[in-house]
Design a protein around this motif. Structure first.
Motif, mmCIF file in Angstrom:
data_model
loop_
_atom_site.group_PDB
_atom_site.id
_atom_site.type_symbol
_atom_site.label_atom_id
_atom_site.label_comp_id
_atom_site.label_asym_id
_atom_site.label_seq_id
_atom_site.Cartn_x
_atom_site.Cartn_y
_atom_site.Cartn_z
ATOM 1 N N ILE A 50 0.826 -1.209 0.000
ATOM 2 C CA ILE A 50 0.000 0.000 0.000
ATOM 3 C C ILE A 50 0.860 1.259 0.000
ATOM 4 N N GLU A 51 1.818 1.341 0.921
ATOM 5 C CA GLU A 51 2.602 2.572 1.069
ATOM 6 C C GLU A 51 3.485 2.858 -0.141
ATOM 7 N N PHE A 52 4.037 1.833 -0.758
ATOM 8 C CA PHE A 52 4.987 2.045 -1.846
ATOM 9 C C PHE A 52 4.379 1.879 -3.232
ATOM 10 N N ASP A 53 3.064 1.738 -3.301
ATOM 11 C CA ASP A 53 2.362 1.811 -4.573
ATOM 12 C C ASP A 53 2.578 3.227 -5.119
ATOM 13 N N SER A 54 2.885 3.354 -6.399
ATOM 14 C CA SER A 54 3.265 4.665 -6.938
ATOM 15 C C SER A 54 2.171 5.722 -6.741
ATOM 16 N N PHE A 55 0.918 5.372 -6.929
ATOM 17 C CA PHE A 55 -0.159 6.341 -6.752
ATOM 18 C C PHE A 55 -0.277 6.753 -5.288
ATOM 19 N N ASN A 56 -0.335 5.763 -4.389
ATOM 20 C CA ASN A 56 -0.490 6.067 -2.961
ATOM 21 C C ASN A 56 0.679 6.884 -2.435
ATOM 22 N N SER A 57 1.883 6.516 -2.830
ATOM 23 C CA SER A 57 3.081 7.217 -2.365
ATOM 24 C C SER A 57 3.074 8.675 -2.819
ATOM 25 N N ARG A 58 2.796 8.898 -4.087
ATOM 26 C CA ARG A 58 2.762 10.261 -4.630
ATOM 27 C C ARG A 58 1.647 11.080 -3.970
ATOM 28 N N ASP A 59 0.479 10.479 -3.808
ATOM 29 C CA ASP A 59 -0.647 11.178 -3.194
ATOM 30 C C ASP A 59 -0.312 11.594 -1.757
ATOM 31 N N TRP A 60 0.285 10.673 -0.983
ATOM 32 C CA TRP A 60 0.643 11.005 0.406
ATOM 33 C C TRP A 60 1.683 12.120 0.436
ATOM 34 N N GLN A 61 2.716 12.005 -0.393
ATOM 35 C CA GLN A 61 3.803 12.989 -0.383
ATOM 36 C C GLN A 61 3.333 14.371 -0.817
ATOM 37 N N MET A 62 2.391 14.435 -1.721
ATOM 38 C CA MET A 62 1.925 15.733 -2.222
ATOM 39 C C MET A 62 0.829 16.345 -1.346
ATOM 40 N N ASN A 63 -0.077 15.526 -0.841
ATOM 41 C CA ASN A 63 -1.274 16.060 -0.196
ATOM 42 C C ASN A 63 -1.323 15.952 1.321
ATOM 43 N N TYR A 64 -0.534 15.075 1.905
ATOM 44 C CA TYR A 64 -0.648 14.844 3.351
ATOM 45 C C TYR A 64 0.652 15.058 4.117
ATOM 46 N N GLN A 65 1.754 14.533 3.595
ATOM 47 C CA GLN A 65 3.050 14.633 4.281
ATOM 48 C C GLN A 65 3.417 16.077 4.639
ATOM 49 N N PRO A 66 3.279 17.035 3.732
ATOM 50 C CA PRO A 66 3.665 18.414 4.078
ATOM 51 C C PRO A 66 2.864 18.990 5.249
ATOM 52 N N ARG A 67 1.608 18.624 5.349
ATOM 53 C CA ARG A 67 0.746 19.151 6.405
ATOM 54 C C ARG A 67 0.869 18.354 7.701
ATOM 55 N N LEU A 68 0.927 17.031 7.599
ATOM 56 C CA LEU A 68 0.919 16.183 8.796
ATOM 57 C C LEU A 68 2.298 15.899 9.368
ATOM 58 N N LYS A 69 3.318 15.942 8.515
ATOM 59 C CA LYS A 69 4.718 15.768 8.944
ATOM 60 C C LYS A 69 5.021 14.385 9.522
ATOM 61 N N HIS A 70 4.352 13.357 9.035
ATOM 62 C CA HIS A 70 4.679 11.981 9.419
ATOM 63 C C HIS A 70 4.377 11.064 8.245
ATOM 64 N N PRO A 71 4.962 9.861 8.244
ATOM 65 C CA PRO A 71 4.722 8.941 7.131
ATOM 66 C C PRO A 71 3.296 8.383 7.131
ATOM 67 N N MET A 72 2.915 7.781 6.018
ATOM 68 C CA MET A 72 1.591 7.188 5.870
ATOM 69 C C MET A 72 1.375 6.062 6.874
ATOM 70 N N PHE A 73 2.399 5.237 7.082
ATOM 71 C CA PHE A 73 2.339 4.117 8.022
ATOM 72 C C PHE A 73 3.394 4.312 9.105
ATOM 73 N N GLU A 74 3.041 3.983 10.338
ATOM 74 C CA GLU A 74 3.994 4.028 11.439
ATOM 75 C C GLU A 74 3.734 2.860 12.386
ATOM 76 N N THR A 75 4.799 2.385 13.020
ATOM 77 C CA THR A 75 4.656 1.411 14.100
ATOM 78 C C THR A 75 4.321 2.174 15.371
ATOM 79 N N ARG A 76 3.905 1.468 16.398
ATOM 80 C CA ARG A 76 3.620 2.102 17.693
ATOM 81 C C ARG A 76 4.864 2.829 18.206
ATOM 82 N N GLU A 77 6.044 2.193 18.044
ATOM 83 C CA GLU A 77 7.290 2.797 18.512
ATOM 84 C C GLU A 77 7.578 4.111 17.795
#
Length: 86
Positions: A50-77
């Protein structure tokens, strides 16, 4: 278990932390990766798909990462460390 290998009912711990993967056709465990878009937990394999699918990755990097400042997926740690640093 690979995505598509599971063909049964939803497990009771589907999409829960350390439970079974949120993808219906997978449901492998442990679900160690939290997806901030679906608010659910995924196994290692599905997280990569899911995370490294080209569409999902580009969409997250363009529309969410700049505002949220965290990756699409994270572990609890990762989430705990990010919160502690804030």
């Amino acid at each position: 278990m690979a995505y598509g290998d599971y063909d049964g009912p939803n497990k009771p711990n589907k999409g829960k932390e350390d439970g079974s993967c949120n993808r219906t056709r997978c449901q492998a465990g442990p679900a160690r990766w939290y997806n901030h878009g679906s608010y659910s937990w995924y196994c290692d394999s599905c997280r990569n798909q899911i995370e490294f699918d080209s569409f999902n990755s580009r969409d997250w990097q363009m529309n969410y990462q700049p505002r949220l400042k965290h990756p699409m997926f994270e572990t609890r740690e990762m989430m705990d460390a990010r919160k502690a640093a804030a």
